[in-house]
Write an enzyme that holds these catalytic residues in place. Structure first.
Site, PDB file in Angstrom:
ATOM      1  N   LYS A   1       4.115   0.085  -0.116  1.00 55.16           N
ATOM      2  CA  LYS A   1       3.757   0.924   1.035  1.00 55.16           C
ATOM      3  C   LYS A   1       3.655   0.029   2.275  1.00 55.16           C
ATOM      4  CE  LYS A   1       0.253   2.714   3.689  1.00 55.16           C
ATOM      5  NZ  LYS A   1       1.118   2.531   4.803  1.00 55.16           N
TER       6      LYS A   1
ATOM      7  N   GLU B   1      -5.836  -9.777   0.197  1.00 56.42           N
ATOM      8  CA  GLU B   1      -5.675 -10.816   1.237  1.00 56.42           C
ATOM      9  C   GLU B   1      -6.160 -10.205   2.536  1.00 56.42           C
ATOM     10  OE1 GLU B   1      -4.895 -13.807   0.736  1.00 56.42           O
ATOM     11  OE2 GLU B   1      -3.995 -13.772  -1.248  1.00 56.42           O
TER      12      GLU B   1
ATOM     13  N   CYS C   1      -3.493 -13.519  10.616  1.00 55.16           N
ATOM     14  CA  CYS C   1      -4.729 -13.460   9.830  1.00 55.16           C
ATOM     15  C   CYS C   1      -5.431 -14.806   9.797  1.00 55.16           C
ATOM     16  CB  CYS C   1      -4.438 -12.982   8.420  1.00 55.16           C
ATOM     17  SG  CYS C   1      -3.203 -13.976   7.603  1.00 55.16           S
TER      18      CYS C   1
ATOM     19  N   GLU D   1     -13.235 -10.600  13.935  1.00 53.97           N
ATOM     20  CA  GLU D   1     -11.802 -10.870  14.029  1.00 53.97           C
ATOM     21  C   GLU D   1     -11.225 -10.044  15.178  1.00 53.97           C
ATOM     22  OE1 GLU D   1      -9.184  -9.286  10.946  1.00 53.97           O
ATOM     23  OE2 GLU D   1      -8.122 -11.194  10.954  1.00 53.97           O
TER      24      GLU D   1
END
Ligand code: NAD
Length: 503
Positions: A200, A275, A309, A406
């Site tokens: 996906k 992750e 990331c 973040e």
């Protein structure tokens, strides 16, 4: 396709093949069948530097996921794929790498147009990285085996050994920042271990996955081994994570969604690797080469428009060189070109969508409200689209939001430190633990610091380097498990123990 996007593609002389792909009806691949927008609801795909609509992609459903899982299970247990020898799998993965390589330029253009990222980086990092990953994992297909075990306490004669079996049907959920590369991290390990796949892609950036779906057939991957279902996270992603026919989920994305995915897998005890996000610290010691370190630190947070990331988004600099380092950093940051992704001079492209842009800008505003000193960049001028200049803050403290959350944009928060102990305390003061970096030329000092940092990667005098052979994955809320390297294979295999009484 909107005229505004047509003109954008014309201005940068996009290839005929890319043009052709973008103008065709987009189709997802479910159990070997092509399912187009005409057969499903569709949703618009935007080009982020112009705001125009490129195309529409199908909005997959839970039923599509179900069909895809059934096809993947058939190939795993009974179909042609279940008969492949390891060397046949290896050859097939190399063939897929060859096909991707033959379409490198086209895939780089598609990735750049779909995400807004620099086409040069898309070519050199995203697509080349995908090819390298296929080639690295191809070699593993024929090197997976168990071991014989000498029982440690059983008296009598026994033969004991282990076998490694494919974990089964793998559901892969992909984020929008490195769409093709992340997909291939999952797919290469899936194919090498003899598993099958339902993928996906992220709804904002699914186009390279849909082009790859076409290339799977060119490479000769049997129908149903790999399925690509586009659509929304709350429907397609959720259906995949909670499907009882899925044996393992491999997810890359935000920590908040990762928690939802982890919870959805629990009911069926579906294996999960996650992750997730990061707020990676960078330490700059007083003996570092400040000019080189400043450039590397800037690249480590501004690359891919800051949407990385493992971005080194918090930098702690020794107080004796703090101002000098900030000057170097600002001088270099100001040389980074902000431009549309297809522009060969682009370093920072548009943010991925207006919502992401607003999010990044709101963090810059928060930094200013919290009293951080703006060194360069800042809140973008109105009318400049959804581009954000490289932004550096100084004199931050660890309790500031911009030091803890973040941002996922081109924003670096910095502070100074005095002692190594203080630097380690500041670096570890985070819910995340994905990556980290140290700039220092004193080897013994570096070796003492490395074990104290709670992060999945420590880079020394470098940042942002990835290699298919080197495992990647976080500590703490940056995730569970590893992608890449031999370590990734463990998460795609079950170990069976066999114990035979010989007398
Ligand atoms: P996201 O979490 O919003 O989405 C990731 C994927 O999950 C998308 O495909 C989305 O459609 C899907 N999804 C959303 N809701 C879902 C649900 N309820 N159930 C199942 N799937 C669902 O992440 P994003 O915004 O696409 O990517 C940015 C984030 O990804 C950042 O936090 C970044 O740090 C992280 N990331 C981590 C790594 C890593 O390797 N650790 C790599 C790249 C990105």
């Amino acid at each position: 396709m909107d005229t505004i996007v047509e003109n954008y593609l014309k201005r940068y002389s996009v290839s005929k093949s890319t043009h052709h792909f973008l103008n065709q009806d987009q189709r997802m691949l479910v159990g070997g069948q092509w399912v187009s927008v005409a057969e499903r609801d569709g949703h618009d795909v935007h080009e982020f530097s112009t705001g125009g609509v490129i195309t529409q992609i199908p909005r997959g459903t839970a039923q599509d996921v179900d069909l895809a899982v059934k096809a993947a299970r058939y190939q795993l247990e009974e179909g042609e794929w279940s008969q492949y020898t390891p060397l046949e799998r290896e050859r097939l993965i190399h063939r897929l790498a060859d096909v991707v390589e033959a379409h490198l330029e086209e895939l780089a253009e598609i990735e750049s147009i779909d995400t807004g990222k620099s086409v040069v980086f898309a070519r050199e990092v995203d697509v080349q990285g995908a090819i390298d990953t296929f080639r690295y994992f191809a070699g593993w297909a024929s090197k997976i085996h168990g071991r014989t075990v000498t029982p440690s306490s059983l008296s009598g004669e026994y033969l004991a050994y282990t076998t490694r079996e494919p974990i089964g049907v793998v559901g892969s959920i992909i984020p929008w920042n490195f769409p093709l590369q992340t997909l291939v991290w999952k797919l290469a390990a899936t194919l090498a271990t003899g598993c099958t796949s339902v993928i996906k892609p992220a709804e904002l950036t699914s186009l390279s996955a849909l082009r790859l779906a076409e290339l799977l057939a060119v490479a000769g991957i049997p129908e149903g081994v790999v399925n690509i279902v586009t659509g929304e996270g709350a429907t397609v992603g959720q259906a995949l994570a909670s499907h009882p026919g899925v044996d393992k989920v491999t997810f890359t994305g935000s920590t908040s969604v990762g928690k939802l995915v982890g919870a959805a897998t629990l009911d069926n005890m579906t294996r999960a690797t996650l992750e997730l996000g990061g707020k990676s610290p960078v330490l700059v010691m007083e003996d570092a080469n400040l000019k080189q370190a400043a450039e590397a630190v800037a690249n480590g947070v501004f690359f891919n428009s800051g949407q990385i990331c493992d971005a080194g988004s918090r930098a702690y600099i020794h107080k004796s060189v703090y101002r000098e380092f900030l000057d170097e950093l600002a001088a270099y940051a100001n040389t980074l070109n902000v431009a549309p992704g297809l522009d060969p001079e682009c370093y920072i492209g548009p943010q991925v969508g207006r919502a992401q842009y607003e999010r990044v800008v709101s963090y810059i505003r928060k930094g200013l409200e919290e009293g951080a000193e703006l060194v360069c960049g800042g809140v973008p001028k109105a009318g400049n689209g959804i581009f954000v200049e490289p932004t550096v803050f100084a004199n931050c403290t660890n309790d500031m939001i911009i030091m803890q959350e973040e941002i996922f944009g081109p924003v670096l928060a910095t502070a100074s430190f005095d002692t190594d102990e203080e630097a380690i305390t500041l670096a570890n003061d985070s819910i995340y633990g994905l990556s980290s970096a140290i700039y220092c030329n004193d080897l013994s000092r570096v070796h003492k610091l490395i074990p104290k940092i709670r992060a999945g990667t420590v880079s020394v005098n470098a940042q942002g380097l990835l290699d298919p052979a080197i495992p990647f994955g976080g500590y703490k809320q940056s995730g569970i498990g590893k992608d890449l390297g031999a370590e990734q294979l463990d998460y795609f295999l079950e170990t069976k123990s066999v114990l035979i009484a010989l007398s």
